[in-house]
Scaffold this active site. Structure first.
Site, PDB file in Angstrom:
ATOM      1  N   HIS A  51      -5.821  98.560  52.008  1.00 23.28           N
ATOM      2  CA  HIS A  51      -5.643  99.394  53.195  1.00 23.28           C
ATOM      3  C   HIS A  51      -6.535 100.623  53.062  1.00 23.28           C
ATOM      4  CE1 HIS A  51      -3.227 101.773  50.481  1.00 23.28           C
ATOM      5  NE2 HIS A  51      -2.476 100.712  50.229  1.00 23.28           N
ATOM      6  N   HIS A  77      -6.826 102.369  49.660  1.00 25.16           N
ATOM      7  CA  HIS A  77      -7.761 101.753  48.708  1.00 25.16           C
ATOM      8  C   HIS A  77      -9.207 102.064  49.111  1.00 25.16           C
ATOM      9  CE1 HIS A  77      -4.299  98.822  48.267  1.00 25.16           C
ATOM     10  NE2 HIS A  77      -4.523  99.135  47.016  1.00 25.16           N
ATOM     11  N   ALA A  96      -4.495  93.185  49.089  1.00 25.96           N
ATOM     12  CA  ALA A  96      -3.790  93.624  50.312  1.00 25.96           C
ATOM     13  C   ALA A  96      -4.236  95.052  50.633  1.00 25.96           C
ATOM     14  CB  ALA A  96      -2.277  93.524  50.155  1.00 25.96           C
ATOM     15  N   SER A  98       0.425 102.012  52.015  1.00 27.57           N
ATOM     16  CA  SER A  98       0.844 101.143  50.914  1.00 27.57           C
ATOM     17  C   SER A  98       0.717  99.703  51.373  1.00 27.57           C
ATOM     18  CB  SER A  98       2.315 101.445  50.585  1.00 27.57           C
ATOM     19  OG  SER A  98       2.861 100.399  49.809  1.00 27.57           O
ATOM     20  N   SER A  99       0.389  98.830  50.425  1.00 27.11           N
ATOM     21  CA  SER A  99       0.296  97.399  50.775  1.00 27.11           C
ATOM     22  C   SER A  99       1.645  96.897  51.273  1.00 27.11           C
ATOM     23  CB  SER A  99      -0.125  96.583  49.554  1.00 27.11           C
ATOM     24  OG  SER A  99      -1.317  97.117  49.034  1.00 27.11           O
ATOM     25  N   GLN A 130       3.712  93.327  35.464  1.00 26.78           N
ATOM     26  CA  GLN A 130       4.273  94.618  35.906  1.00 26.78           C
ATOM     27  C   GLN A 130       5.377  94.457  36.940  1.00 26.78           C
ATOM     28  OE1 GLN A 130       0.271  95.859  37.506  1.00 26.78           O
ATOM     29  NE2 GLN A 130       1.524  96.950  39.006  1.00 26.78           N
ATOM     30  N   VAL A 168      -3.493 108.796  50.975  1.00 23.05           N
ATOM     31  CA  VAL A 168      -3.937 108.682  52.366  1.00 23.05           C
ATOM     32  C   VAL A 168      -2.710 108.316  53.201  1.00 23.05           C
ATOM     33  CG1 VAL A 168      -5.494 107.471  53.950  1.00 23.05           C
ATOM     34  CG2 VAL A 168      -6.217 107.952  51.604  1.00 23.05           C
TER      35      VAL A 168
HETATM   36  O1  PAF Z   1      -1.589 100.410  41.525  1.00 26.92           O
HETATM   37  C1  PAF Z   1      -1.815  99.181  41.466  1.00 26.92           C
HETATM   38  O2  PAF Z   1      -2.218  98.557  42.433  1.00 26.92           O
HETATM   39  C2  PAF Z   1      -1.586  98.452  40.150  1.00 26.92           C
HETATM   40  O3  PAF Z   1      -0.493  98.959  39.475  1.00 26.92           O
HETATM   41  C3  PAF Z   1      -2.828  98.404  39.248  1.00 26.92           C
HETATM   42  C4  PAF Z   1      -3.249  99.786  38.801  1.00 26.92           C
HETATM   43  C5  PAF Z   1      -3.982  97.741  40.003  1.00 26.92           C
HETATM   44  C6  PAF Z   1      -2.533  97.573  37.997  1.00 26.92           C
HETATM   45  O4  PAF Z   1      -2.167  96.278  38.316  1.00 26.92           O
END
Ligand code: PAF
Length: 280
Positions: free
Chosen positions: A34, A37, A32, A185-186, A61, A176
């Site tokens: 943006h 990234h 996702a 943010s996604s 997570q 950003v």
């Molecule tokens: O920040 C993220 O998108 C995630 O926590 C990561 C670092 C890719 C780990 O899954």
């Protein structure tokens, strides 16, 4: 650009580069993608011979199954973006590929993960450490890039690398923002235009709070931030902590540190947003 699903295929692909002494840069993501990234990836591509990006929505997570279910997934769009900004390899494994068996490792980050995100999302950083350490083992990057928006995550990843003595340099990249200050943010994809406008007040209030440092304690500044943001329609602060940027422990006076950072989590409807500010 190659798209790889298997860790062993990726390893085979990377081996000749390693033997030739080429540098490998890595950006782990959950997709996702943006502009935030894209900034990490462009920097990775510019600073390394090879740029590897992973896309993997890591179940370990998420401590909220609904959050995992609703996490945006836009693979085709992500591939197009990544190809246009210098990505050499996308690694996008399945859950079974990353976790052929449950990962039972429990990391000890001391006080770093007892506060803020770690307090409100128990187990979250253990899951981040599990997946990032696994990805580092496969990619074996020279440098890995993380956004400073996830301030606590960056501190945890640095600590994990230190504990595991991994030979990788962790590069933190500034957040950003949209023109109105909203951190990219996604999760913003789940906000309506009205909600985005309201959410942009988060950074406005944080910036305004910077000017209060002369006359108020960190506790008073935090109360101001929470009060102002809770007054914005649709926003509800989960926490705002002013901490030492290295230890992540709350500070009671500005003199306690030369590196004060304010970290916030705010619900905008049912979307949870985080942001931070460095107090200079
Ligand atoms: O920040 C993220 O998108 C995630 O926590 C990561 C670092 C890719 C780990 O899954």
């Amino acid at each position: 650009m190659e798209i790889v699903h298997s860790a062993s295929v990726l390893d085979e692909m990377l081996q000749p580069f390693r033997l030739a002494g080429k540098t490998i840069g890595f950006v782990p993501t959950m997709g996702a993608l943006h502009e935030g990234h894209a900034t990490l990836v462009k920097r990775c591509a510019a600073e390394n011979d090879l740029c590897v990006v992973s896309i993997f929505v890591n179940p370990t997570q998420f401590n909220n199954i609904e959050d995992l279910k609703h996490y945006p997934r836009t693979p085709e769009k992500d591939y197009l973006l990544l190809e246009s900004i210098g990505t050499d390899i996308i690694f996008t494994p399945s859950v079974e590929e990353v976790y052929p068996e449950p990962d039972k490792r429990v990391f000890d980050f001391g006080m770093l993960d007892k506060v803020m995100e770690g307090h409100f999302r128990p187990g979250h950083f253990n899951g981040v450490a599990q997946v990032v350490s696994k990805l580092f083992t496969v990619v074996r990057p020279d440098k890995a890039y993380f956004g400073e928006k996830d301030f606590q995550q960056l501190a945890i990843v640095r600590e994990m690398v230190r504990q595991l003595q991994l030979p990788v340099v962790i590069v933190g990249v500034p957040t950003v923002r949209e023109a109105d200050g909203l951190a990219m943010s996604s999760r913003n994809q789940r906000l309506s235009e009205e909600q985005k406008k309201n959410a942009s007040q988060i950074q406005r209030v944080l910036r305004a709070s910077d000017a209060m440092r002369g006359g108020y304690t960190p506790g008073q500044v935090a109360d101001y931030v929470v009060g102002e943001i809770n007054n914005v329609p649709g926003l509800s602060v989960e926490y705002y902590e002013i901490v030492d940027g290295n230890t992540l422990q709350p500070i009671s006076s500005w003199e306690k540190t030369a590196y004060a950072v304010g970290c916030i989590a705010v619900f905008c409807g049912d979307v949870r947003l985080i942001d931070n500010i460095r107090y200079n």
